[in-house]
Design a protein around this motif. Structure first.
Motif, mmCIF file in Angstrom:
data_model
loop_
_atom_site.group_PDB
_atom_site.id
_atom_site.type_symbol
_atom_site.label_atom_id
_atom_site.label_comp_id
_atom_site.label_asym_id
_atom_site.label_seq_id
_atom_site.Cartn_x
_atom_site.Cartn_y
_atom_site.Cartn_z
ATOM 1 N N ARG A 77 0.809 -1.228 0.000
ATOM 2 C CA ARG A 77 0.000 0.000 0.000
ATOM 3 C C ARG A 77 0.838 1.272 0.000
ATOM 4 O O ARG A 77 0.439 2.292 -0.526
ATOM 5 C CB ARG A 77 -0.925 0.020 1.204
ATOM 6 C CG ARG A 77 -2.216 -0.661 0.906
ATOM 7 C CD ARG A 77 -3.248 -0.200 1.891
ATOM 8 N NE ARG A 77 -4.427 -1.031 1.725
ATOM 9 C CZ ARG A 77 -5.339 -1.193 2.648
ATOM 10 N NH1 ARG A 77 -5.212 -0.600 3.809
ATOM 11 N NH2 ARG A 77 -6.388 -1.937 2.425
ATOM 12 N N LYS A 78 2.041 1.176 0.621
ATOM 13 C CA LYS A 78 2.857 2.395 0.692
ATOM 14 C C LYS A 78 3.354 2.817 -0.697
ATOM 15 O O LYS A 78 3.803 3.935 -0.879
ATOM 16 C CB LYS A 78 4.014 2.246 1.685
ATOM 17 C CG LYS A 78 4.914 1.075 1.476
ATOM 18 C CD LYS A 78 5.992 1.073 2.561
ATOM 19 C CE LYS A 78 6.938 -0.098 2.456
ATOM 20 N NZ LYS A 78 6.270 -1.399 2.560
ATOM 21 N N ARG A 120 1.338 3.099 -3.128
ATOM 22 C CA ARG A 120 0.259 3.834 -3.776
ATOM 23 C C ARG A 120 0.612 5.312 -3.904
ATOM 24 O O ARG A 120 1.242 5.892 -3.013
ATOM 25 C CB ARG A 120 -1.033 3.690 -2.956
ATOM 26 C CG ARG A 120 -1.669 2.326 -3.087
ATOM 27 C CD ARG A 120 -2.930 2.213 -2.249
ATOM 28 N NE ARG A 120 -3.679 1.006 -2.581
ATOM 29 C CZ ARG A 120 -4.784 0.616 -1.985
ATOM 30 N NH1 ARG A 120 -5.300 1.338 -0.992
ATOM 31 N NH2 ARG A 120 -5.405 -0.475 -2.365
ATOM 32 N N ASN A 178 -0.844 8.198 -0.508
ATOM 33 C CA ASN A 178 -0.434 7.553 0.740
ATOM 34 C C ASN A 178 -0.277 8.652 1.797
ATOM 35 O O ASN A 178 -0.531 9.835 1.513
ATOM 36 C CB ASN A 178 0.858 6.752 0.530
ATOM 37 C CG ASN A 178 1.966 7.627 -0.041
ATOM 38 O OD1 ASN A 178 2.083 8.797 0.320
ATOM 39 N ND2 ASN A 178 2.777 7.079 -0.933
#
Ligand SMILES: C[S@@+](CC[C@H](N)C(=O)[O-])C[C@H]1O[C@@H](n2cnc3c(N)ncnc32)[C@H](O)[C@@H]1O
Length: 220
Positions: free
Chosen positions: A133-134, A136, A139
């Protein structure tokens, strides 16, 4: 869904006015340093094939648009579209430029606080796995950076067809950057023509009946 193939514009097209490599950019990114005027500046992160850049810059001649696209081939493709649309309209001064590069370091320290009119993020790569996710584009760090560079009243547009990304972003903004205020839903525009969609990915999602989540923030 895989991306459709993309062509680089022909070498005969002189893209020098509408395409920059990140290394050729001025130290600070502003309307003055990029366009030589003081018109409001809007930035799109991840322009893909450049539909938004072309239609928004044509519809808003009093604003400047900078598109940042990390894949050089896509940045060049978008620049080619921009150039062709300018030739079609006989417009001599470009109000839109594509940059081939990563948006993150540019937002970190190359844009003055409170200087942008709007930031546009449409259909960013989903990075499905939680541990990714980081990576993305939206963020914790980028939310703080976008908040810092928007002027009071400046806009953040965020559209995606990934519900998890949408919910996660709305939650993160509420928690980390309450100065963005409440999320304002954006309407689905009528689309009678291929170019009526905001971006290529919006067209693709809608044509496959995939729901799209659209929101705008107006920073306090
Ligand atoms: C899924 S595509 C969407 C393209 C376009 N916004 C649309 O809606 O059609 C996401 C785009 O973001 C670009 N991108 C990803 N990370 C980026 C970054 N850090 N800086 C600039 N562009 C990025 C990708 O190369 C890709 O073209």
């Amino acid at each position: 869904m895989p991306r459709s193939p993309i062509k680089r514009p022909p070498a005969s097209l002189d893209l020098s006015q509408v395409l920059r490599d990140v290394d050729e950019l001025p130290k600070k990114l502003s309307s003055s340093s990029l366009f030589g005027n003081s018109a409001p500046l809007e930035i799109e992160i991840g322009s893909g094939k450049g539909l938004f850049m072309t239609t928004a810059s044509a519809a808003n001649p009093g604003h400047n648009f900078l598109g940042i696209e990390i894949m050089a081939k896509y940045a060049a493709h978008s620049a080619g579209r921009l150039l062709r649309s300018r030739i079609d309209t006989q417009d001599s001064k470009p109000n839109a430029i594509m940059v081939a590069g990563n948006a993150e370091p540019l937002f970190q320290d190359r844009i003055d606080p409170g200087s942008l009119e709007a930031v546009h993020v449409y259909f960013p790569d989903p990075w499905w796995k939680k541990r990714h996710r980081k990576r993305r584009v939206v963020n914790e760090k980028s939310i703080r950076n976008i908040s810092r560079v928007l002027r009071p009243g400046g806009r953040l547009h965020f559209w995606t067809d990934v519900l998890d990304y949408f919910e996660n972003t709305v939650e993160m903004i509420a928690e980390l950057a309450p100065e963005f205020g409440v999320p304002i839903p954006e309407e689905e525009a009528a689309a009678n023509h291929d170019l009526d969609y905001r971006t290529h990915f919006e067209r693709r999602s809608r044509q496959h009946q995939i729901p799209v989540y659209r929101v705008r923030y107006e920073r306090h």
